[in-house]
Design a protein around this motif. Structure first.
Motif, PDB file in Angstrom:
ATOM      1  N   LYS A 199      12.026 -20.659 -24.840  1.00 13.76           N
ATOM      2  CA  LYS A 199      12.116 -20.207 -25.948  1.00 13.76           C
ATOM      3  C   LYS A 199      12.370 -18.465 -25.827  1.00 13.76           C
ATOM      4  N   VAL A 200      13.455 -17.692 -25.289  1.00 11.02           N
ATOM      5  CA  VAL A 200      14.273 -16.267 -25.180  1.00 11.02           C
ATOM      6  C   VAL A 200      14.251 -15.634 -25.495  1.00 11.02           C
ATOM      7  N   LEU A 201      14.014 -14.102 -25.812  1.00 11.77           N
ATOM      8  CA  LEU A 201      13.811 -13.744 -26.598  1.00 11.77           C
ATOM      9  C   LEU A 201      14.315 -12.129 -26.043  1.00 11.77           C
ATOM     10  N   LEU A 202      16.009 -11.944 -26.769  1.00 14.61           N
ATOM     11  CA  LEU A 202      16.044 -10.618 -26.119  1.00 14.61           C
ATOM     12  C   LEU A 202      15.865  -9.155 -26.898  1.00 14.61           C
ATOM     13  N   LYS A 203      15.899  -7.962 -25.670  1.00  9.85           N
ATOM     14  CA  LYS A 203      15.695  -6.960 -26.779  1.00  9.85           C
ATOM     15  C   LYS A 203      16.479  -6.459 -26.340  1.00  9.85           C
ATOM     16  N   PRO A 204      17.337  -5.849 -27.173  1.00  9.66           N
ATOM     17  CA  PRO A 204      18.533  -4.977 -27.191  1.00  9.66           C
ATOM     18  C   PRO A 204      18.315  -3.484 -26.908  1.00  9.66           C
ATOM     19  N   ALA A 205      16.752  -2.862 -27.515  1.00 11.21           N
ATOM     20  CA  ALA A 205      16.952  -1.660 -26.853  1.00 11.21           C
ATOM     21  C   ALA A 205      15.694  -1.342 -25.822  1.00 11.21           C
ATOM     22  N   SER A 206      15.900  -2.374 -25.099  1.00 12.35           N
ATOM     23  CA  SER A 206      15.249  -2.044 -23.295  1.00 12.35           C
ATOM     24  C   SER A 206      15.801  -1.243 -23.115  1.00 12.35           C
TER      25      SER A 206
END
Length: 379
Positions: free
Chosen positions: A372-379
């Motif tokens: 399961k992959v979580l994207l972190k747009p603020a990173s």
């Protein structure tokens, strides 16, 4: 703003696109803190849907409200929110009877009830694998969360897969004490197994062949069944003294594969009919489609030849369809807050938005450990 854009089969790219903005008085704009890659995104990624090039993908979203329209009275700027993947009006017949997944007003696509972010045939809405997301009917659709960052990776499952897994168990008609078989050990299947235990299942079997998925299933007390080691129906029947299970959940969908990698869209339906006892129930939350561009004759996808005669003879019941997230998400949020539910156990990777194309490729190829992959747009 930066966003992940569909470019064609097995091709996505992070590009600059116009900022999401308030377009209607009841809109809100959410700055995304987490947006997940879903297994159902892979149907689009592989070119197996009619999604248009240029679509911003992503329907599993959460973040902080940055702006609200003048018609929004409940949700406030600064609220931390989960965004259900269903886009619903809140006032049509289906919405008012608890079926926000089949809203009759938000999707202009002919023949389709129900809308979603960044998904084929689910309306003109961009997804949230981006920095910003426009949310229509914000007062109805957004779920407020405790402020801060606690439980971020648990709360991010509230937009889709945790309610979808829960819905699959509900559709099956499970009662406390029942045995349950979940076919498909991907994120939704694992959430169905977690949900079955939370709803009182006595025993849960998870059928898959990927070792990492089976290990995760066993980590929450389920029995992993490796279908590459033999017929999964026979394995479960042997473990249950020939009785089978009371309930089953289909969490695979139309791209089901056998142990040799051949596609059989009817495979998991047949297995469930054969492993669920007479008068038992089956919940289907794996995606099936009326048209599949990956076939020589796309309309053939609408004709899945499964064992309906056996299903009828056994007096079984079946529930199907996309989860009405709002029916469940408040209760599931509170199960997370109190520590009863921990859906983040499936998370394997957290990556910046810029790495999304590589993450899609690895997730699609079922690379070991990419569960399961979580994207972190603020990173």
């Amino acid at each position: 703003m930066k966003a992940l854009v569909y470019k064609g089969a097995r091709s996505v790219a992070v590009e600059e696109v116009p900022d999401a903005r308030v377009q209607e008085p009841t809109d809100a704009v959410v700055r995304l803190t987490t947006s997940n890659i879903c297994g159902s995104d892979l149907h689009m990624y592989e070119g197996r849907t009619s999604v248009e090039e240029g679509k911003v993908l992503g329907h599993e979203n959460m973040g902080i409200v940055e702006e609200v329209g003048p018609g929004v009275t409940f949700v406030k700027v600064g609220d931390r929110v989960s965004v259900p993947f269903n886009i619903a009006c809140g006032s049509c017949r289906n919405c008012t009877t608890g079926w926000s997944s089949f809203c009759t007003r938000t999707n202009p696509t002919e023949g389709m009830d129900g809308a979603a972010y960044g998904y084929a045939n689910m309306g003109p809405y961009d997804g949230g694998q981006a920095e910003l997301l426009r949310v229509p009917h914000a007062d109805f659709n957004l779920l407020q969360l405790p402020k801060g960052t606690e439980h971020e990776n648990d709360f991010t499952m509230l937009s889709d897969i945790f309610p979808t897994g829960w819905h699959g168990v509900v559709l099956s008609g499970m009662q406390p004490g029942d045995r349950v078989a979940v076919f498909g050990g991907g994120p939704v299947g694992l959430m169905a197994a977690h949900s079955a235990f939370l709803q009182g299942a006595s025993e849960v079997y998870v059928v898959d062949k990927a070792p990492d998925r089976l290990r995760l299933a066993e980590s929450i007390g389920a029995v992993g069944v490796d279908f590459s080691a033999g017929d999964p129906v026979e394995q479960i029947l042997e473990r249950t003294g020939g009785h089978g299970v009371d309930r089953g959940v289909e969490a695979v969908g139309f791209q089901a594969h056998d142990a040799y990698g051949e596609e059989h869209p009817e495979l998991t339906l047949d297995n469930l009919v054969n492993v669920v006892r007479t008068t038992g129930g089956i919940g289907v939350v794996g995606v099936y489609v009326p048209q599949d561009p990956g076939l020589d004759e796309p309309a053939k996808a609408d004709r899945v030849g499964w064992q309906y005669g056996t299903f009828f003879t056994k007096g079984q019941s079946m529930g199907t369809g996309q989860a009405p997230v709002k029916r469940y998400n408040r209760q599931l949020r509170d199960l997370i807050i109190t520590g009863r539910a921990t859906p983040s156990f499936i998370v394997s990777h957290e990556v910046p938005l810029e790495q999304a194309p590589d993450a899609y490729e690895k997730f699609d190829e079922r690379v070991e450990g990419w569960t399961k992959v979580l994207l972190k747009p603020a990173s």
